[in-house]
Design a protein around this motif. Structure first.
Motif, PDB file in Angstrom:
ATOM      1  N   SER A 183       0.828  -1.212   0.000  1.00  0.00           N
ATOM      2  CA  SER A 183       0.000   0.000   0.000  1.00  0.00           C
ATOM      3  C   SER A 183       0.860   1.259   0.000  1.00  0.00           C
ATOM      4  N   ILE A 184       1.932   1.257   0.755  1.00  0.00           N
ATOM      5  CA  ILE A 184       2.847   2.391   0.783  1.00  0.00           C
ATOM      6  C   ILE A 184       3.427   2.624  -0.606  1.00  0.00           C
ATOM      7  N   LEU A 185       3.891   1.546  -1.217  1.00  0.00           N
ATOM      8  CA  LEU A 185       4.575   1.688  -2.504  1.00  0.00           C
ATOM      9  C   LEU A 185       3.623   1.986  -3.656  1.00  0.00           C
ATOM     10  N   THR A 186       2.379   1.510  -3.596  1.00  0.00           N
ATOM     11  CA  THR A 186       1.438   1.863  -4.662  1.00  0.00           C
ATOM     12  C   THR A 186       1.126   3.347  -4.633  1.00  0.00           C
ATOM     13  N   GLU A 187       1.282   3.959  -3.490  1.00  0.00           N
ATOM     14  CA  GLU A 187       1.094   5.399  -3.361  1.00  0.00           C
ATOM     15  C   GLU A 187       2.357   6.143  -3.784  1.00  0.00           C
ATOM     16  N   ALA A 188       3.521   5.644  -3.382  1.00  0.00           N
ATOM     17  CA  ALA A 188       4.767   6.385  -3.562  1.00  0.00           C
ATOM     18  C   ALA A 188       5.413   6.219  -4.940  1.00  0.00           C
ATOM     19  N   LEU A 189       5.459   5.011  -5.434  1.00  0.00           N
ATOM     20  CA  LEU A 189       6.244   4.764  -6.654  1.00  0.00           C
ATOM     21  C   LEU A 189       5.800   5.575  -7.870  1.00  0.00           C
ATOM     22  N   PRO A 190       4.518   5.664  -8.172  1.00  0.00           N
ATOM     23  CA  PRO A 190       4.150   6.451  -9.357  1.00  0.00           C
ATOM     24  C   PRO A 190       4.628   7.899  -9.282  1.00  0.00           C
ATOM     25  N   ALA A 191       4.588   8.475  -8.102  1.00  0.00           N
ATOM     26  CA  ALA A 191       5.000   9.871  -7.936  1.00  0.00           C
ATOM     27  C   ALA A 191       6.517  10.043  -7.966  1.00  0.00           C
ATOM     28  N   LEU A 192       7.251   8.981  -7.700  1.00  0.00           N
ATOM     29  CA  LEU A 192       8.712   9.070  -7.668  1.00  0.00           C
ATOM     30  C   LEU A 192       9.361   8.734  -9.008  1.00  0.00           C
ATOM     31  N   LEU A 193       8.596   8.164  -9.916  1.00  0.00           N
ATOM     32  CA  LEU A 193       9.169   7.834 -11.223  1.00  0.00           C
ATOM     33  C   LEU A 193       9.520   9.123 -11.971  1.00  0.00           C
ATOM     34  N   PRO A 194      10.659   9.148 -12.630  1.00  0.00           N
ATOM     35  CA  PRO A 194      11.064  10.373 -13.329  1.00  0.00           C
ATOM     36  C   PRO A 194      10.230  10.605 -14.588  1.00  0.00           C
ATOM     37  N   ALA A 195      10.077  11.866 -14.920  1.00  0.00           N
ATOM     38  CA  ALA A 195       9.418  12.220 -16.180  1.00  0.00           C
ATOM     39  C   ALA A 195      10.388  11.926 -17.319  1.00  0.00           C
ATOM     40  N   VAL A 196       9.873  11.896 -18.514  1.00  0.00           N
ATOM     41  CA  VAL A 196      10.716  11.663 -19.689  1.00  0.00           C
ATOM     42  C   VAL A 196      11.823  12.713 -19.714  1.00  0.00           C
ATOM     43  N   GLY A 197      13.059  12.245 -19.871  1.00  0.00           N
ATOM     44  CA  GLY A 197      14.212  13.143 -19.928  1.00  0.00           C
ATOM     45  C   GLY A 197      14.824  13.476 -18.581  1.00  0.00           C
ATOM     46  N   GLU A 198      14.144  13.115 -17.475  1.00  0.00           N
ATOM     47  CA  GLU A 198      14.694  13.359 -16.143  1.00  0.00           C
ATOM     48  C   GLU A 198      15.474  12.137 -15.682  1.00  0.00           C
ATOM     49  N   ARG A 199      16.411  12.389 -14.785  1.00  0.00           N
ATOM     50  CA  ARG A 199      17.151  11.288 -14.161  1.00  0.00           C
ATOM     51  C   ARG A 199      16.369  10.754 -12.973  1.00  0.00           C
ATOM     52  N   ALA A 200      16.522   9.462 -12.754  1.00  0.00           N
ATOM     53  CA  ALA A 200      15.879   8.849 -11.591  1.00  0.00           C
ATOM     54  C   ALA A 200      16.600   9.277 -10.320  1.00  0.00           C
ATOM     55  N   ARG A 201      15.855   9.400  -9.254  1.00  0.00           N
ATOM     56  CA  ARG A 201      16.446   9.718  -7.952  1.00  0.00           C
ATOM     57  C   ARG A 201      17.345   8.568  -7.505  1.00  0.00           C
ATOM     58  N   ALA A 202      18.368   8.901  -6.777  1.00  0.00           N
ATOM     59  CA  ALA A 202      19.230   7.873  -6.193  1.00  0.00           C
ATOM     60  C   ALA A 202      18.373   6.981  -5.297  1.00  0.00           C
ATOM     61  N   GLY A 203      18.537   5.689  -5.437  1.00  0.00           N
ATOM     62  CA  GLY A 203      17.813   4.735  -4.610  1.00  0.00           C
ATOM     63  C   GLY A 203      16.503   4.258  -5.203  1.00  0.00           C
ATOM     64  N   LEU A 204      16.056   4.879  -6.299  1.00  0.00           N
ATOM     65  CA  LEU A 204      14.769   4.488  -6.879  1.00  0.00           C
ATOM     66  C   LEU A 204      14.806   3.042  -7.385  1.00  0.00           C
ATOM     67  N   GLY A 205      15.893   2.628  -7.976  1.00  0.00           N
ATOM     68  CA  GLY A 205      15.992   1.252  -8.458  1.00  0.00           C
ATOM     69  C   GLY A 205      15.823   0.244  -7.334  1.00  0.00           C
ATOM     70  N   ASP A 206      16.437   0.533  -6.183  1.00  0.00           N
ATOM     71  CA  ASP A 206      16.291  -0.365  -5.031  1.00  0.00           C
ATOM     72  C   ASP A 206      14.862  -0.353  -4.500  1.00  0.00           C
ATOM     73  N   LEU A 207      14.218   0.818  -4.529  1.00  0.00           N
ATOM     74  CA  LEU A 207      12.832   0.909  -4.091  1.00  0.00           C
ATOM     75  C   LEU A 207      11.921   0.116  -5.035  1.00  0.00           C
ATOM     76  N   LEU A 208      12.192   0.191  -6.325  1.00  0.00           N
ATOM     77  CA  LEU A 208      11.437  -0.605  -7.292  1.00  0.00           C
ATOM     78  C   LEU A 208      11.643  -2.103  -7.061  1.00  0.00           C
ATOM     79  N   ALA A 209      12.844  -2.492  -6.684  1.00  0.00           N
ATOM     80  CA  ALA A 209      13.116  -3.901  -6.397  1.00  0.00           C
ATOM     81  C   ALA A 209      12.303  -4.377  -5.198  1.00  0.00           C
ATOM     82  N   VAL A 210      12.216  -3.550  -4.158  1.00  0.00           N
ATOM     83  CA  VAL A 210      11.371  -3.894  -3.009  1.00  0.00           C
ATOM     84  C   VAL A 210       9.926  -4.025  -3.474  1.00  0.00           C
TER      85      VAL A 210
END
Length: 104
Positions: free
Chosen positions: A58-85
């Motif tokens: 439930s936490i991640l269904t709320e957080a992940l969409p908002a943390l994904l970078p827009a086209v042309g933006e860099r991903a935040r540090a740690g986002l890949g690990d958060l996606l893995a969780v």
């Protein structure tokens, strides 16, 4: 009339609200630079190991969409690990297609 099915559905929705709020706060803090995602990953991983699959989902269904970078933006540090969780907990929580599918 409040049937057992409706009562159960309402209880599940009420139980989801605090976790969703944590997801929103996680986003706000990450965007403001007050929280490093790798620290959130550690805590969420611990919660998954403790058996809190549905809450973490439930936490991640709320957080992940908002943390994904827009086209042309860099991903935040740690986002890949958060996606893995998210991928691990989705499987454990029995998630299906759709934002709230883990709740049935």
């Amino acid at each position: 009339m409040l049937t057992p099915h409706r009562l159960l559905a309402q209880t599940e929705m009420d139980a989801h609200r605090p976790a969703a709020e944590i997801g929103r706060l996680l986003v706000e803090m990450a965007v403001a630079g007050l929280l490093k995602l790798n620290r959130a990953v550690t805590v969420l991983d611990d919660a998954v190991r403790a058996g809190a699959h549905a809450s973490v989902w439930s936490i991640l269904t709320e957080a992940l969409p908002a943390l994904l970078p827009a086209v042309g933006e860099r991903a935040r540090a740690g986002l890949g690990d958060l996606l893995a969780v998210g991928a691990r907990v989705a499987a454990l929580a029995g998630a299906r297609r759709g934002r709230d599918a883990a709740r049935g």
